[in-house]
Scaffold this motif. Structure first.
Motif, PDB file in Angstrom:
ATOM      1  N   THR A 198      -4.518   5.561   4.227  1.00  0.00           N
ATOM      2  CA  THR A 198      -4.073   4.773   3.077  1.00  0.00           C
ATOM      3  C   THR A 198      -4.470   5.506   1.813  1.00  0.00           C
ATOM      4  O   THR A 198      -5.661   5.710   1.549  1.00  0.00           O
ATOM      5  CB  THR A 198      -4.692   3.371   3.106  1.00  0.00           C
ATOM      6  N   LEU A 199      -3.477   5.910   1.025  1.00  0.00           N
ATOM      7  CA  LEU A 199      -3.738   6.631  -0.208  1.00  0.00           C
ATOM      8  C   LEU A 199      -4.195   5.680  -1.311  1.00  0.00           C
ATOM      9  O   LEU A 199      -5.121   5.986  -2.065  1.00  0.00           O
ATOM     10  CB  LEU A 199      -2.477   7.377  -0.652  1.00  0.00           C
ATOM     11  N   ALA A 200      -3.547   4.534  -1.405  1.00  0.00           N
ATOM     12  CA  ALA A 200      -3.891   3.576  -2.461  1.00  0.00           C
ATOM     13  C   ALA A 200      -3.375   2.196  -2.098  1.00  0.00           C
ATOM     14  O   ALA A 200      -2.388   2.047  -1.378  1.00  0.00           O
ATOM     15  CB  ALA A 200      -3.297   4.015  -3.800  1.00  0.00           C
ATOM     16  N   ARG A 246       0.821  -1.194   0.000  1.00  0.00           N
ATOM     17  CA  ARG A 246       0.000   0.000   0.000  1.00  0.00           C
ATOM     18  C   ARG A 246       0.862   1.254   0.000  1.00  0.00           C
ATOM     19  O   ARG A 246       2.036   1.224   0.390  1.00  0.00           O
ATOM     20  CB  ARG A 246      -0.922   0.031   1.231  1.00  0.00           C
ATOM     21  N   GLU A 287      -0.192   7.792   3.532  1.00  0.00           N
ATOM     22  CA  GLU A 287       0.015   9.232   3.637  1.00  0.00           C
ATOM     23  C   GLU A 287      -0.021   9.628   5.111  1.00  0.00           C
ATOM     24  O   GLU A 287      -0.854   9.140   5.879  1.00  0.00           O
ATOM     25  CB  GLU A 287      -1.066   9.990   2.861  1.00  0.00           C
ATOM     26  N   ALA A 337      -9.544   2.886  -8.811  1.00  0.00           N
ATOM     27  CA  ALA A 337      -9.648   3.795  -7.669  1.00  0.00           C
ATOM     28  C   ALA A 337      -8.756   3.303  -6.537  1.00  0.00           C
ATOM     29  O   ALA A 337      -8.380   2.127  -6.481  1.00  0.00           O
ATOM     30  CB  ALA A 337     -11.096   3.884  -7.211  1.00  0.00           C
ATOM     31  N   SER A 338      -8.430   4.221  -5.626  1.00  0.00           N
ATOM     32  CA  SER A 338      -7.409   3.928  -4.620  1.00  0.00           C
ATOM     33  C   SER A 338      -7.671   2.650  -3.837  1.00  0.00           C
ATOM     34  O   SER A 338      -6.744   1.877  -3.575  1.00  0.00           O
ATOM     35  CB  SER A 338      -7.287   5.107  -3.659  1.00  0.00           C
ATOM     36  N   SER A 339      -8.929   2.380  -3.487  1.00  0.00           N
ATOM     37  CA  SER A 339      -9.218   1.195  -2.676  1.00  0.00           C
ATOM     38  C   SER A 339      -9.287  -0.080  -3.509  1.00  0.00           C
ATOM     39  O   SER A 339      -9.307  -1.185  -2.957  1.00  0.00           O
ATOM     40  CB  SER A 339     -10.538   1.392  -1.933  1.00  0.00           C
TER      41      SER A 339
END
Length: 241
Positions: A199-201, A187, A190, A211-213
């Motif tokens: 968690t950014l991505a 992951r 940030e 998308a990030s998730s």
């Protein structure tokens, strides 16, 4: 000769390039507008503060420079953060040489296999403490604190309530937010200057855009921000950027 295994690089304000070589325990310098690398500091594996090639490192990885041209090196095997002045004088900024997580000033602090460094506009250093699963902060006067992280794991939160799993590379945005390649969690995290971790991505290990998730990484190892504030990731096991 040339660096055997260049692992970290930084430019000073004059455009000179510096490379860490953890396999040979050396810091190399390439002058601006040159293609020739010369040994700037280091010799055989060990630990010694001294000038240039009289100094010794053991596993130098991350390297950054400040606005005065000083270099800072994350020394993986010696569990220290070293400083190198523009004329090549090597000293120990922080870390006592034994693996641990103690906070304190200078050599009273402990690191556990520090891997990478980033520096903000105020001269604060941030350290990805790979073996300690923490992000550490070093003020310009050498005071070391733990910005975020605790035991090995994965959780978002503030300060010690957050968890990382082998944070490896780190970069700082102009607004002071810190971005971390959380290697074994797959992951991108940030951290605000106040230590709030999100968690950014990324999600589970794998390969997926989206998308990030939804996005997936497989051991993200490199991270940097470009001039448009995009984050670029070297996704090691997926062999992709």
């Amino acid at each position: 000769s040339n660096p055997l295994y260049p692992a970290g690089l930084t430019f000073d304000t004059s455009g000179n390039l510096y490379l860490t070589d953890p396999a040979d325990h050396l810091i190399w310098k390439v002058l601006a507008n040159s293609s020739t690398a010369n040994i700037f500091a280091g010799s055989t594996a060990g630990y010694a503060d001294a000038l240039g090639t009289l100094a010794k490192f053991d596993g130098p990885y991350g390297i950054v420079s400040d606005s005065q041209g000083n270099l800072y090196v994350a020394e993986y095997n010696n569990h220290r953060i070293r400083k190198i002045t523009p004329d090549g004088q090597v000293s120990t900024l922080a870390g006592g040489g034994t693996a641990g997580s103690a906070n304190g000033n200078g050599v009273l602090a402990q690191f556990n296999h520090p891997y990478d460094l980033a520096i903000d506009s105020s001269g604060n250093l941030f350290v990805s403490d790979f073996g300690g699963h923490k992000i550490r902060k070093i003020t310009p006067n050498g005071d070391v604190t733990t910005l975020a992280g605790s035991t090995q794991g994965y959780s978002d939160g503030t300060g010690s309530s957050a968890k990382f799993n082998s944070p490896i590379r780190i970069t700082v945005a102009p607004n002071g937010n810190i971005f971390v390649a959380d290697y074994e969690n797959h992951r991108i995290r940030e951290i605000t200057p106040e230590g709030i971790v999100t968690t950014l991505a990324g999600s589970d290990m794998g390969y997926a855009d989206g998308a990030s998730s939804i996005a997936q990484f497989n051991r993200p190892i490199g991270i940097i921000m470009d001039g448009d504030h995009n984050i670029l990731i070297a996704d090691q096991r997926n062999n992709r950027i």
